[in-house]
Design a protein around this motif. Structure first.
Motif, mmCIF file in Angstrom:
data_model
loop_
_atom_site.group_PDB
_atom_site.id
_atom_site.type_symbol
_atom_site.label_atom_id
_atom_site.label_comp_id
_atom_site.label_asym_id
_atom_site.label_seq_id
_atom_site.Cartn_x
_atom_site.Cartn_y
_atom_site.Cartn_z
ATOM 1 N N ASN A 22 0.825 -1.211 0.000
ATOM 2 C CA ASN A 22 0.000 0.000 0.000
ATOM 3 C C ASN A 22 0.857 1.259 0.000
ATOM 4 O OD1 ASN A 22 -2.384 -1.447 -0.021
ATOM 5 N ND2 ASN A 22 -2.534 -1.481 2.210
ATOM 6 N N GLU A 23 1.951 1.235 0.722
ATOM 7 C CA GLU A 23 2.861 2.381 0.753
ATOM 8 C C GLU A 23 3.476 2.608 -0.628
ATOM 9 O OE1 GLU A 23 6.695 3.999 3.329
ATOM 10 O OE2 GLU A 23 6.072 1.916 3.517
ATOM 11 N N ALA A 24 3.857 1.532 -1.301
ATOM 12 C CA ALA A 24 4.425 1.643 -2.644
ATOM 13 C C ALA A 24 3.389 2.181 -3.628
ATOM 14 C CB ALA A 24 4.945 0.292 -3.108
ATOM 15 N N TYR A 25 2.123 1.727 -3.501
ATOM 16 C CA TYR A 25 1.060 2.248 -4.365
ATOM 17 C C TYR A 25 0.886 3.751 -4.149
ATOM 18 C CZ TYR A 25 -0.616 -2.286 -6.048
ATOM 19 O OH TYR A 25 -0.729 -3.489 -6.659
ATOM 20 N N GLY A 26 0.963 4.181 -2.911
ATOM 21 C CA GLY A 26 0.862 5.606 -2.613
ATOM 22 C C GLY A 26 1.993 6.394 -3.243
ATOM 23 N N MET A 27 3.208 5.841 -3.187
ATOM 24 C CA MET A 27 4.360 6.490 -3.813
ATOM 25 C C MET A 27 4.170 6.579 -5.329
ATOM 26 S SD MET A 27 7.644 4.833 -1.968
ATOM 27 C CE MET A 27 8.118 5.189 -0.310
ATOM 28 N N LEU A 31 3.976 9.833 -7.745
ATOM 29 C CA LEU A 31 4.866 9.959 -8.890
ATOM 30 C C LEU A 31 4.073 10.196 -10.173
ATOM 31 C CD1 LEU A 31 7.785 9.822 -9.892
ATOM 32 C CD2 LEU A 31 7.502 7.364 -10.128
ATOM 33 N N ASN A 32 2.960 9.474 -10.351
ATOM 34 C CA ASN A 32 2.114 9.674 -11.522
ATOM 35 C C ASN A 32 1.522 11.075 -11.543
ATOM 36 O OD1 ASN A 32 2.561 7.136 -12.582
ATOM 37 N ND2 ASN A 32 0.791 6.240 -11.565
ATOM 38 N N LYS A 33 1.151 11.591 -10.392
ATOM 39 C CA LYS A 33 0.593 12.942 -10.306
ATOM 40 C C LYS A 33 1.649 13.972 -10.691
ATOM 41 C CE LYS A 33 -2.771 15.709 -9.225
ATOM 42 N NZ LYS A 33 -3.978 15.759 -10.028
ATOM 43 N N LEU A 34 2.880 13.799 -10.216
ATOM 44 C CA LEU A 34 3.950 14.726 -10.576
ATOM 45 C C LEU A 34 4.252 14.672 -12.070
ATOM 46 C CD1 LEU A 34 6.386 14.186 -7.575
ATOM 47 C CD2 LEU A 34 5.005 16.207 -8.056
ATOM 48 N N GLU A 36 2.083 13.843 -14.399
ATOM 49 C CA GLU A 36 0.934 14.472 -15.057
ATOM 50 C C GLU A 36 1.048 15.994 -15.024
ATOM 51 O OE1 GLU A 36 -3.855 14.940 -14.312
ATOM 52 O OE2 GLU A 36 -2.815 13.237 -13.438
ATOM 53 N N LEU A 37 1.521 16.541 -13.919
ATOM 54 C CA LEU A 37 1.658 17.991 -13.809
ATOM 55 C C LEU A 37 2.701 18.540 -14.773
ATOM 56 C CD1 LEU A 37 1.498 18.436 -9.933
ATOM 57 C CD2 LEU A 37 -0.248 19.082 -11.600
ATOM 58 N N GLY A 38 3.693 17.731 -15.127
ATOM 59 C CA GLY A 38 4.744 18.169 -16.033
ATOM 60 C C GLY A 38 4.392 18.032 -17.501
ATOM 61 N N MET A 39 3.283 17.359 -17.821
ATOM 62 C CA MET A 39 2.893 17.160 -19.215
ATOM 63 C C MET A 39 2.180 18.387 -19.762
ATOM 64 S SD MET A 39 1.434 13.320 -19.380
ATOM 65 C CE MET A 39 2.439 11.919 -19.072
ATOM 66 N N LEU A 40 2.396 18.641 -21.047
ATOM 67 C CA LEU A 40 1.724 19.753 -21.701
ATOM 68 C C LEU A 40 0.280 19.371 -22.022
ATOM 69 C CD1 LEU A 40 4.474 20.822 -24.218
ATOM 70 C CD2 LEU A 40 3.875 21.924 -22.083
ATOM 71 N N HIS A 41 -0.612 20.326 -21.873
ATOM 72 C CA HIS A 41 -2.000 20.121 -22.239
ATOM 73 C C HIS A 41 -2.271 21.002 -23.458
ATOM 74 C CE1 HIS A 41 -2.957 17.899 -18.608
ATOM 75 N NE2 HIS A 41 -2.224 18.780 -17.939
ATOM 76 N N THR A 42 -2.602 20.377 -24.571
ATOM 77 C CA THR A 42 -2.837 21.127 -25.807
ATOM 78 C C THR A 42 -4.266 20.934 -26.284
ATOM 79 O OG1 THR A 42 -2.073 19.270 -27.142
ATOM 80 C CG2 THR A 42 -0.428 20.898 -26.512
ATOM 81 N N LYS A 43 -4.741 21.930 -27.009
ATOM 82 C CA LYS A 43 -6.056 21.853 -27.615
ATOM 83 C C LYS A 43 -5.908 22.061 -29.103
ATOM 84 C CE LYS A 43 -8.790 23.563 -23.749
ATOM 85 N NZ LYS A 43 -9.746 24.580 -23.297
#
Length: 47
Positions: A22-27, A31-34, A36-43
């Motif tokens: 569970n701790e690894a899943y949280g990590m 990591l996935n959230k970070l 996602e924040l670094g990806m460009l969002h284009t339209k």
């Protein structure tokens, strides 16, 4: 698992195997959230 440990901590802090999972899943979720924040969002604009 090795990549997660290198980025978010050298070892898992909890002792029980199921709780470590569970701790690894949280990590990984953090990591996935970070990532996602670094990806460009284009339209696409069509005229």
């Amino acid at each position: 698992m090795v990549r997660v440990k290198k980025l978010l901590g050298r070892r898992l802090s909890l002792r029980e195997h199921n709780v470590q999972i569970n701790e690894a899943y949280g990590m990984m979720k953090a990591l996935n959230k970070l990532t996602e924040l670094g990806m460009l969002h284009t339209k696409v604009i069509v005229e």
